[in-house]
Design a protein around this motif. Structure first.
Motif, short mmCIF file in Angstrom:
data_model
loop_
_atom_site.label_atom_id
_atom_site.label_comp_id
_atom_site.label_asym_id
_atom_site.label_seq_id
_atom_site.Cartn_x
_atom_site.Cartn_y
_atom_site.Cartn_z
N VAL A 67 0.95 -1.22 0.05
CA VAL A 67 0.02 -0.06 -0.05
C VAL A 67 0.79 1.22 0.23
O VAL A 67 1.89 1.39 0.86
CB VAL A 67 -0.91 -0.07 1.30
CG1 VAL A 67 -1.50 1.37 1.32
CG2 VAL A 67 -1.97 -1.10 1.21
N GLY A 68 0.56 2.06 -1.07
CA GLY A 68 1.47 3.35 -0.78
C GLY A 68 0.28 4.66 -0.59
O GLY A 68 -0.80 4.44 -0.89
N LEU A 69 0.73 5.61 0.31
CA LEU A 69 -0.18 6.62 0.60
C LEU A 69 0.57 8.03 0.42
O LEU A 69 1.82 8.28 0.50
CB LEU A 69 -0.32 6.45 2.12
CG LEU A 69 -0.77 5.48 2.84
CD1 LEU A 69 -0.61 5.35 4.34
CD2 LEU A 69 -2.10 5.03 2.07
N SER A 70 -0.22 8.72 -0.14
CA SER A 70 0.41 10.14 -0.59
C SER A 70 -0.66 11.34 -0.67
O SER A 70 -1.72 11.20 -1.24
CB SER A 70 1.47 10.02 -1.77
OG SER A 70 1.94 11.55 -1.95
N ALA A 71 -0.26 12.48 -0.44
CA ALA A 71 -1.35 13.80 -0.73
C ALA A 71 -0.94 14.54 -2.13
O ALA A 71 -1.78 15.02 -2.41
CB ALA A 71 -1.34 14.47 0.57
N ASP B 241 8.64 18.82 6.23
CA ASP B 241 7.72 19.05 5.10
C ASP B 241 6.62 18.00 4.99
O ASP B 241 5.47 18.24 4.38
CB ASP B 241 8.67 18.69 3.73
CG ASP B 241 9.17 19.82 3.01
OD1 ASP B 241 8.90 20.96 3.68
OD2 ASP B 241 9.89 19.58 2.09
N LEU B 242 6.89 17.03 5.73
CA LEU B 242 5.94 15.67 5.60
C LEU B 242 5.03 15.75 6.82
O LEU B 242 5.00 16.59 7.76
CB LEU B 242 6.77 14.14 5.56
CG LEU B 242 7.74 14.19 4.45
CD1 LEU B 242 8.70 12.95 4.28
CD2 LEU B 242 6.93 14.56 3.18
N VAL C 93 2.70 22.39 -2.38
CA VAL C 93 1.54 21.74 -2.08
C VAL C 93 1.50 21.21 -0.66
O VAL C 93 0.93 21.15 0.31
CB VAL C 93 0.75 21.11 -3.04
CG1 VAL C 93 -0.27 20.14 -2.55
CG2 VAL C 93 0.57 22.09 -4.19
N GLN C 94 2.74 20.40 -0.69
CA GLN C 94 3.06 19.56 0.57
C GLN C 94 3.20 20.35 1.85
O GLN C 94 2.68 20.02 2.80
CB GLN C 94 4.32 18.83 0.47
CG GLN C 94 4.59 17.67 1.40
CD GLN C 94 3.71 16.58 1.47
OE1 GLN C 94 3.38 16.15 0.28
NE2 GLN C 94 3.15 16.02 2.64
#
Length: 802
Positions: free
Chosen positions: A180-184, A310-311, A334-335
């Motif tokens: 599973v990969g997660l990102s905004a 940043d994260l 955006v991050q």
């Protein structure tokens, strides 16, 4: 699995919450081989990634490790542990959750291998280390899921390449493993999904509701931005007003040095004594953790920071993000914006503060890109082979292996799907012997092939050294900074070795927002004392100096072409109008070169809009061509959008300067004897395992590592110029600091269309470049002519014949 167990459903209901549609979808698709979830910050994407795990563990009797969570930041792993522990405890679920990073005590690490928790939170480096042990198959025997958080950040670096290689190893040990990969923030979901997939099985993409657009604008200030520079000191009063008007403000900077300067100036203006902190990667870990804890308790009104924040650390009280200096990259912006109002369907609020006049234009272009949801990003190309060499050595530490099997693993995942067998075999040969020129040296004879065809470590004791040097992060050569005490005082952080070498007793510099005085250098530690009353030097923290992305550069050129600049401040509009009147504005399909005389020197300004690294390289290549053409260049300076060159003779025809074949030939010649190549070689050689920075005795100093790597580099250039590591070095240099690909993109974009304008004086666009720091002198014919003229003048003054 489509239904939540009762314990979890009741927990949601007790809070008046309902499961978001993307969280429900993650449950329903829990058996997908690989799944990428793109959800906005505050949208519960991390919980979505863990829901299938919690549901499975709540209803089953699983022994051992069930889910591995991988984060790019140690702080993020610790934050997730805290946030996940709370609902698990409140639900009464018998689930063990632990983290494992470089900060984890050795005793706990040893116990985790023998008795792993249900959920282990870790980083790419720690995962690579875990796969290097012979008992790895036993530890990972029951592993069902891997969750990769902030996957976009890992996909852009060698850390990501190392991670995907480690995942290929885990998949071989656990064939039913789900990813599973997660990102905004993902500009190319298909590319990220391709990296996460376990080929030939695809990775599906799940897009959540993106939520409302951010509330983002440029900060209005009474003072005009300066013509050059990057500190944005002019905006301090306006920023302080924003801090007072909000609960908690994150103030992002692009470099650590700029963050230190801004924090220092902010404190000088902090008449109300508001609690303000600073956070960046060069600070001591204890100080960083203290700042993070104060943020979580809501005790700080503002924190000056860099990419270290940043994260997705979840600080719900942050209601404003300020970006100091142009963001250079829309996706990064955006991050960072997403750190504010970390709640679902609540718009993030952010302000941009341009550091100088041209950054006003860049910030405006970035705002347009954010509103258009137009993220940027460049394809990374094939997986780097220095990382592959390290992976082969890591695999050897875990026991004998079959080359065919390992090759099949490697090409099943990540950026290595296009790797050819000859390329793999070259890496294997390098790991085994060091290559042709080094095979006679015993220290690089690390692998051997057994009679049954399997490969193994030649000396099992080498495993310790390999494990001590696992990782792809090449931090700059740094020295610890401590307050001077009889037995070693409080640690403050780190400064670069080169900066420390310039210090004399009594010199002052900034670190952690404090002004300290250099006292002595003892046992590789910089000893200092506090000295708040003096003007400081600034420590040259390496940090990251970003170059404006290709897409953002194109947006800037489009904005210049549009002619409607009503959205820009009046002072910037006037500047653009003056440029158009005296010269012309740069255009995407043509290359503008201005020629003018300034201070008795001939100048040309080349508006390539190729990013700082490429414009710097262009300056080196063009001055070399000008030397060959007899134009006597004296020096140059570069920014993200232009290169200004000054010399003794006027340029009348720009065409010969930009012949692609001659530029590339000049690059090859320049690279052959350039110190940058040695630096790049040292980095790749360290990752590939040829050079060990860490040994059981001690960590080598930067100077020691440089000496050994320079000797090896010179040896290979002389006796084995086609050595694998030299080829890797060239590839890395070309797409790294040199960024020649951006120059080639520029040449392709203009296709020979060059406008060389002779101006009566310096143009409005070129003038700020003369104020830039970082001017590079050219020691060539022009310099010799000046010396000869000066010598002749002095002799005549002395009454001697010329």
């Amino acid at each position: 699995m489509t239904r939540l167990p009762d314990q979890i459903s009741k927990w949601f209901a007790a809070r008046g919450w309902s499961v978001h549609s993307h969280q429900q979808a993650m449950l329903e698709r829990a058996e997908d081989p690989a799944l990428l979830l793109i959800a906005p910050t505050g949208g519960g994407k991390t919980l979505a990634g863990f829901l299938p795990t919690l549901a499975d563990l709540a209803t089953g009797d699983h022994r051992g490790l069930h889910t591995l969570y991988i984060s790019p930041l140690k702080a993020l792993a610790a934050d997730i542990k805290r946030n996940l522990r709370t609902p698990v405890d409140e639900m009464g679920l018998p689930i063990r959750i632990e983290d494992r990073t470089g900060d984890t005590p050795a005793s706990r690490k040893k116990r985790q291998r023998a008795d792993p928790p249900h959920i282990l939170l870790t980083t790419p480096e720690s995962l690579a280390l875990l796969t290097s042990y012979e008992d790895a198959p036993r530890m990972f025997a029951g592993l069902k899921r891997v969750v990769v958080d902030e996957i976009h950040a890992l996909a852009e670096s060698k850390r990501g390449d190392q991670l995907f290689l480690a995942l290929s190893r885990l998949q071989a040990m656990c064939p039913g493993l789900r990813r599973v990969g997660l990102s905004a923030t993902v500009e190319d979901p298909g590319a990220i999904a391709g990296l996460l997939a376990c080929h030939p099985d695809p990775c599906e993409i799940l897009q959540a509701d993106p939520g409302p657009d951010p509330d983002i604008s440029m900060l209005e200030t009474k003072e005009k931005p300066p013509w050059a520079g990057g500190g944005a000191a002019y905006a301090i009063p306006a920023v302080m007003d924003q801090i007072k008007a909000h609960t908690t403000t994150l103030i992002f900077h692009n470099t650590r040095a700029q963050a230190e300067i801004f924090f220092h100036n902010l404190w000088l203006a902090n008449d109300d004594g508001l609690p303000i902190g600073i956070h960046h990667g060069s600070l001591d870990r204890v100080q960083r953790e203290r700042v993070e804890a104060a943020m979580q308790r809501g005790e700080l009104r503002a924190i000056v920071c860099t990419g270290s924040l940043d994260l997705g650390i979840d600080w719900g009280d942050v209601d404003l993000v300020i970006q100091i200096g142009a963001p250079k990259n829309v996706k990064r912006l955006v991050q960072r914006i997403g750190r504010a109002n970390h709640r679902y369907n609540a718009p993030s609020k952010a302000l941009l503060v341009p550091a100088n006049r041209f950054e006003v234009i860049e910030c405006h272009a970035a705002l347009e890109a954010v509103r258009a949801h137009d993220l940027d990003g460049d394809p990374r190309g094939p997986g780097p082979r220095d990382v592959l060499c390290q992976h082969i050595l890591i695999r050897a530490c875990a026991g004998p292996f079959d080359a065919d099997t390992l090759f099949a693993e490697v090409i099943s995942s990540g950026a290595y799907t296009g790797l050819t067998r000859p390329e793999f075999d070259a890496c294997l040969t390098f790991c085994a012997t060091g290559g042709y020129a080094l095979r006679a040296y015993d220290q690089w004879q690390r692998l051997q092939q057994r009679p049954d065809g399997l490969w193994q470590l030649r000396d099992p004791r080498a495993a310790q050294l390999i494990r001590m040097n696992i990782g792809t992060i090449q931090d700059t050569d740094t020295l610890k900074v401590r307050l001077k005490r009889n037995r070693g005082g409080k640690p403050l952080g780190e400064v670069e070795e080169g900066f420390a070498a310039t210090l004399s007793p009594g010199d002052t510099f900034l670190i952690g927002g404090q002004i300290v005085r250099f006292e002595s250098l003892r046992e590789m530690v910089v000893e200092v004392s506090r000295d708040p009353g003096r003007k400081p030097k600034i420590a040259t923290f390496m940090g990251t100096k970003f170059a404006t992305s290709t897409q953002l550069s194109q947006r800037i050129l489009a904005l210049l072409k549009a002619g409607d600049w009503s959205a820009l401040p009046s002072h910037t509009q006037e500047w653009l109008e003056l440029q158009a009147e005296l010269s012309q504005l740069p255009r995407a399909g043509r290359l503008l070169i201005e020629s003018f005389k300034q201070d008795g020197r001939e100048n040309i300004c080349v508006y390539g809009f190729a990013g700082r690294n490429a414009q710097q390289t262009l300056g080196l290549l063009l001055t070399k061509r000008m030397e060959e053409m007899g134009l006597a260049p004296l020096g140059f300076v570069a920014t993200d959008y232009a290169t200004l060159i000054w010399g003794l003779d006027r340029l009348t025809d720009a065409g010969p300067l930009f012949e692609p074949d001659k530029l590339r030939a000049g690059l090859d010649q320049w690279l052959a004897g350039n110190a940058l190549m040695k630096r790049t070689f040292r980095s790749s050689a360290t990752i590939a395992g040829l050079i060990q920075r860490n040994t059981p005795q001690a960590r080598k100093s930067g100077r020691q590592a440089n000496m050994s790597s320079d000797i090896i580099y010179d040896t290979l250039v002389k006796y084995d110029p086609d050595h694998l590591l030299l080829r890797i070095t060239r590839e890395e240099a070309m797409r790294g600091l040199i960024d020649f690909g951006r120059i080639e993109e520029m040449l392709s974009r203009i296709s020979g269309r060059i406008d060389l304008l002779r101006l009566p004086h310096i143009s409005p666009f070129a003038a700020p470049l003369l104020l830039e720091v970082g001017k590079t002198p050219v020691q060539g014919e022009g310099h010799e002519r000046l010396l000869a003229e000066e010598a002749s003048r002095l002799m005549q003054e002395a009454g001697l014949p010329p």
